[in-house]
Write a protein that holds these residues in place. Structure first.
Motif, PDB file in Angstrom:
ATOM      1  N   VAL A   1       0.841  -1.192   0.000  1.00 17.26           N
ATOM      2  CA  VAL A   1       0.000   0.000   0.000  1.00 17.26           C
ATOM      3  C   VAL A   1       0.881   1.249   0.000  1.00 17.26           C
ATOM      4  O   VAL A   1       0.569   2.255  -0.637  1.00 17.26           O
ATOM      5  CB  VAL A   1      -0.948   0.010   1.214  1.00 17.26           C
ATOM      6  CG1 VAL A   1      -1.896   1.205   1.154  1.00 17.26           C
ATOM      7  CG2 VAL A   1      -1.740  -1.290   1.283  1.00 17.26           C
ATOM      8  N   GLU A   2       2.004   1.180   0.724  1.00 17.21           N
ATOM      9  CA  GLU A   2       2.937   2.305   0.804  1.00 17.21           C
ATOM     10  C   GLU A   2       3.440   2.691  -0.588  1.00 17.21           C
ATOM     11  O   GLU A   2       3.419   3.862  -0.980  1.00 17.21           O
ATOM     12  CB  GLU A   2       4.109   1.935   1.710  1.00 17.21           C
ATOM     13  CG  GLU A   2       4.903   3.107   2.226  1.00 17.21           C
ATOM     14  CD  GLU A   2       4.274   3.782   3.438  1.00 17.21           C
ATOM     15  OE1 GLU A   2       4.699   4.901   3.758  1.00 17.21           O
ATOM     16  OE2 GLU A   2       3.367   3.210   4.057  1.00 17.21           O
ATOM     17  N   SER A   3       3.901   1.697  -1.352  1.00 10.25           N
ATOM     18  CA  SER A   3       4.458   1.981  -2.676  1.00 10.25           C
ATOM     19  C   SER A   3       3.369   2.423  -3.649  1.00 10.25           C
ATOM     20  O   SER A   3       3.584   3.323  -4.470  1.00 10.25           O
ATOM     21  CB  SER A   3       5.199   0.753  -3.222  1.00 10.25           C
ATOM     22  OG  SER A   3       4.344  -0.365  -3.312  1.00 10.25           O
ATOM     23  N   ALA A   4       2.179   1.809  -3.556  1.00 15.35           N
ATOM     24  CA  ALA A   4       1.084   2.214  -4.447  1.00 15.35           C
ATOM     25  C   ALA A   4       0.636   3.641  -4.134  1.00 15.35           C
ATOM     26  O   ALA A   4       0.371   4.440  -5.046  1.00 15.35           O
ATOM     27  CB  ALA A   4      -0.086   1.249  -4.319  1.00 15.35           C
ATOM     28  N   SER A   5       0.567   3.991  -2.837  1.00 14.95           N
ATOM     29  CA  SER A   5       0.127   5.328  -2.441  1.00 14.95           C
ATOM     30  C   SER A   5       1.077   6.406  -2.961  1.00 14.95           C
ATOM     31  O   SER A   5       0.660   7.539  -3.205  1.00 14.95           O
ATOM     32  CB  SER A   5       0.026   5.430  -0.913  1.00 14.95           C
ATOM     33  OG  SER A   5      -0.902   4.503  -0.400  1.00 14.95           O
TER      34      SER A   5
END
Length: 789
Positions: A120-124
């Motif tokens: 989620v961190e990288s997608a955000s």
């Protein structure tokens, strides 16, 4: 990632997919690129809120699929790792381009479990907007707030809320909206649609669960769905009297008198943040029907502007499983969420001849294609067979091929223009979070904002079956850590350790090592990742010099390091795992691998400091809460600066050893436990026995001051009929909510314990609550557990 996508294609029935040549070739070869029609967006939510099911519904409605897969049967397009199919959860994020009308959505389906928060961190980091799903039965849950904070951290302002699972018993539009306010997610949620549970008024009287249609309050339409999920769109009357006599509903249908108030509240609330719409409403007559005369073309520009500013939170509802609301959601994603042009503040980046600048947001491995790097282009155009510079590592990289990944096939393309998301083959040095620029930009090009992995909370030893298996295991771990930066590898006293974000995360690491890399090993006993602080002994007598031999010649290196403990309330740097590392001027020094010039002396010093901080000479634990300032470096200029890594590591270890063993810290979690009244005593007693601390009993929500609902349209409870039935038969005193904090080490088996304590009826949510110092007795227990006593 490509291996997962291609594997899905092989595993799924080819007949479920439509012919590819039209859709894929059109995307791959289209001459005109219009970034205003791009939507880079993510689906984020708590686990089991329906993200993957919604993704399948989107693919079906966009004619990507001719029939939707199911999480229960393991036949979805974006979840096809064996572990994902076995467990029915998303483990890795998956990006897939979707054509809808004249828009292109780069849609990223993300995991909902906290153990996979890195995805989620990288997608955000690379999306411009997000669709946040809420299970309408449960409302806002722990990880809903977790992913919301991640979007906040990367300044993803524009979001749409999708209230899912309204077909289920107990689902409630009203309580879901109230939970958004109670959890302070947004002060102005704005319902754009209303659910029609049934077109038969008797179903409302019987409190039958379900959803058969939707009212689009903006476009003033009804979407009526057949049994197979096919909608018919019908215009609502624009006169109050005609609305009361409409044949679209039976005369006694309870929703009819609430349609006009709902639209009036929508326009009034939007007008409070839009001066242009306010003027439009002022010009209307006093006729009660006047608000119905406002056309959607007059509303949408103001609604979009307010969404881009994050002044409002559009709310859409439906049932992804029954494909209800999916098309409406896709329409509003295109109409409301930002394009790359909307979020780019530098107008020069929009120019056709702008210099290339892109971010690597994910790295994957494919057995046939090798390393695949997923990139987002922030300016310029990336071309195949070109050379780029990794500005984060000062390394040139050769672009072998460019791909657009569609779950069933990877389509090779010639270029990736501004705003695009795609995959690159051939990059050897690039890692997640690296900035890539055109070679002409040189090392002077500034790096884009990095992606910071969450700190590890749990570790496990890796034991190869034989000495011959050691190297393959180490290589597999290194490759895995490149695809998942939240996995940290460490060798401690000859023992190979893997650090992860939780028990499930480590289980998946074990599964991937066996199934993807085919290595032979066993995992040892799980343990949480403890930390050691700096001791309090005097270190003034520690030498600041280090001697070694290079080529038979003695070499002396002097490093003046000032080391102290951070004061209470001082924040550590997450890049340094809670420590702070400064240069002589008091400015932060990045970790070694993040230096633009790999031969910079500071880069080598930083590598040595990282090595020393990873393992204390006193306890072998990682060090935390240290403030290290490099005041002076003195070394012979004829030697390579790489020698500084060994020198800084040795000198820092000597200082830490002289300071003596400091306080130990262990990770804590925050628990929200919901149990029957009769189980409260047993649960509280168990928490006390496992070093937990009860913060509150019978707490409805964690936040004491929810956003007020003044002006926000909150629909009546009967709008979701089965909610009323449940409310009549359930007293609020029958269940109690317990808020507590506890050491993670004592909660590894809490799911099993709570099941036994509550007779199988207890529910709990947990989230990371940081590290806390432990008592001297607990420190002795930890050291005994580590074999240091």
């Amino acid at each position: 990632m490509a291996a997962r996508l291609v594997a899905a294609f092989r595993c799924c029935d080819l007949q479920t997919r439509l012919p590819w040549n039209g859709c894929v070739r059109q995307l791959a070869t289209q001459a005109a690129h219009d970034p205003s029609k791009l939507r880079n967006m993510a689906l984020v939510a708590h686990i089991d809120s329906g993200k993957t099911t919604l993704t399948e519904s989107i693919l079906l409605q966009s004619h990507y699929l001719s029939s939707a897969g199911s999480v229960d049967t393991g036949s979805t397009t974006t979840d096809f790792l064996p572990a994902e199919r076995e467990r029915g959860i998303t483990i890795q994020s998956a990006s897939i381009p979707v054509r809808w009308k004249d828009w292109t959505f780069n849609l990223i389906d993300t995991p909902g479990h906290a153990d996979f928060g890195m995805e989620v961190e990288s997608a955000s980091r690379v999306v411009d907007g997000a669709v946040v799903l809420i299970d309408a039965v449960e409302g806002v849950e722990a990880q809903t707030k977790g992913v919301w904070r991640q979007l906040d951290r990367y300044d993803v302002k524009s979001r749409i809320l999708f209230l899912n699972k309204l077909d289920r018993a107990g689902a409630s539009f009203r309580t879901s909206m109230l939970s958004v306010l109670a959890n302070r997610m947004h002060p102005r949620p704005m319902a754009l649609t209303l659910p029609i549970a049934s077109f038969d008024p008797e179903d409302y009287a019987r409190a039958e669960p379900g959803i058969q249609g939707l009212v689009d309050l903006v476009k003033w339409e009804i979407w009526k769905y057949s049994q197979d999920g096919k909608p018919s769109v019908l215009a609502l009357p624009r006169n109050k009297d005609e609305l009361g006599r409409t044949e679209l509903f039976p005369p006694s249908h309870p929703i009819i008198p609430h349609l006009l108030p709902a639209r009036t509240a929508l326009l009034d609330n939007l007008a409070q943040v839009s001066e242009g719409l306010f003027d439009v409403l002022l010009s209307l007559s006093d006729d009660p029907s006047s608000y119905l005369s406002v056309q959607s073309s007059d509303i949408l520009p103001h609604l979009r502007a307010a969404t881009l500013r994050n002044d409002v939170l559009p709310v859409i509802c439906g049932s992804a499983f029954k494909h209800i609301g999916t098309e409406l959601l896709m329409n509003y994603v295109g109409e409301l969420l930002p394009s790359p042009s909307d979020v780019e503040s530098n107008s020069k980046a929009l120019a056709h001849n702008a210099p290339l600048r892109m971010l690597a947001w994910k790295v994957g491995w494919d057995k046939r294609k090798g390393w695949m790097t997923f990139v987002r282009v922030y300016s310029g155009t990336l071309k195949s067979q070109s050379t780029v510079l990794n500005a984060s590592r000062n390394q040139k990289e050769r672009i072998s091929k460019l791909l657009l990944l569609y779950a069933a096939e990877a389509q090779e393309i010639d270029s990736l223009p501004f705003g695009s998301v795609g995959a690159v083959l051939g990059l050897k040095y690039t890692r997640t979070g690296d900035t890539l620029v055109s070679v002409s930009g040189g090392s002077n090009a500034s790096s884009l904002r990095d992606i910071i992995p969450p700190p590890p909370l749990m570790s496990v030893s890796v034991i190869p079956h034989s000495h011959a298996d050691l190297q393959p295991v180490e290589e597999a771990l290194t490759a895995l850590a490149r695809t998942d930066p939240s996995v940290r590898i460490e060798t401690n006293e000859g023992q190979l350790l893997v650090h992860g974000l939780g028990a499930l995360h480590l289980e998946i690491v074990e599964s991937r090592l066996r199934e993807e890399w085919k290595v032979n090993f066993e995992f040892g006993r799980r343990r949480v990742s403890f930390r050691e602080c700096l001791g309090s002994s005097d270190v003034s007598g520690v030498s600041n010099s280090w001697r070694t031999e290079i080529g038979g010649q003695p070499v002396e290196i002097k490093l003046n390091l000032s080391v102290s403990a951070l004061e209470d309330g001082e924040q550590g740097d997450p890049l340094w795992d809670g420590n702070v590392v400064l240069n002589a001027d008091g400015k932060p020094i990045p970790p070694g691998e993040m230096h633009a010039n790999a031969n910079d002396p500071l880069a080598h010093v930083a590598k040595g400091i990282s090595s020393a901080l990873s393992s204390s000479p006193n306890t072998t634990l990682a060090l935390s809460r240290l403030c290290i300032q490099l005041k002076k470096i003195d070394y012979p200029k004829e030697v390579h600066p790489s020698v500084l890594a060994g020198a800084s590591a040795a000198i820092l270890r000597n200082i830490v050893k002289a300071a003596g063993q400091g306080d130990l810290m262990e990770p804590y979690i925050r628990l929200k436990i919901s149990v029957d009244e009769g189980s409260v005593g047993r649960v509280v007693e168990d928490l006390g026995e496992h070093a937990g601390e009860v913060l509150d009993l019978n707490a409805a929500e964690e936040d004491p001051e929810p956003f007020v609902d003044e002006g926000t349209y909150i629909p009546p409870s009967w709008l979701s009929p089965s909610t009323g039935k449940a409310a009549k038969g359930t007293s609020s005193r029958m269940r109690r909510t317990i808020l507590a904090v506890a050491p993670l080490s004592q909660m590894l088996d809490y799911s099993t314990r709570l099941r036994a304590l509550s007779g199988g009826h207890g529910l709990f949510q947990m989230e990371n609550d940081g590290f806390r110092q432990v008592s001297p007795q607990r420190a002795m227990d930890i050291l005994r557990e580590l074999g240091r006593l």
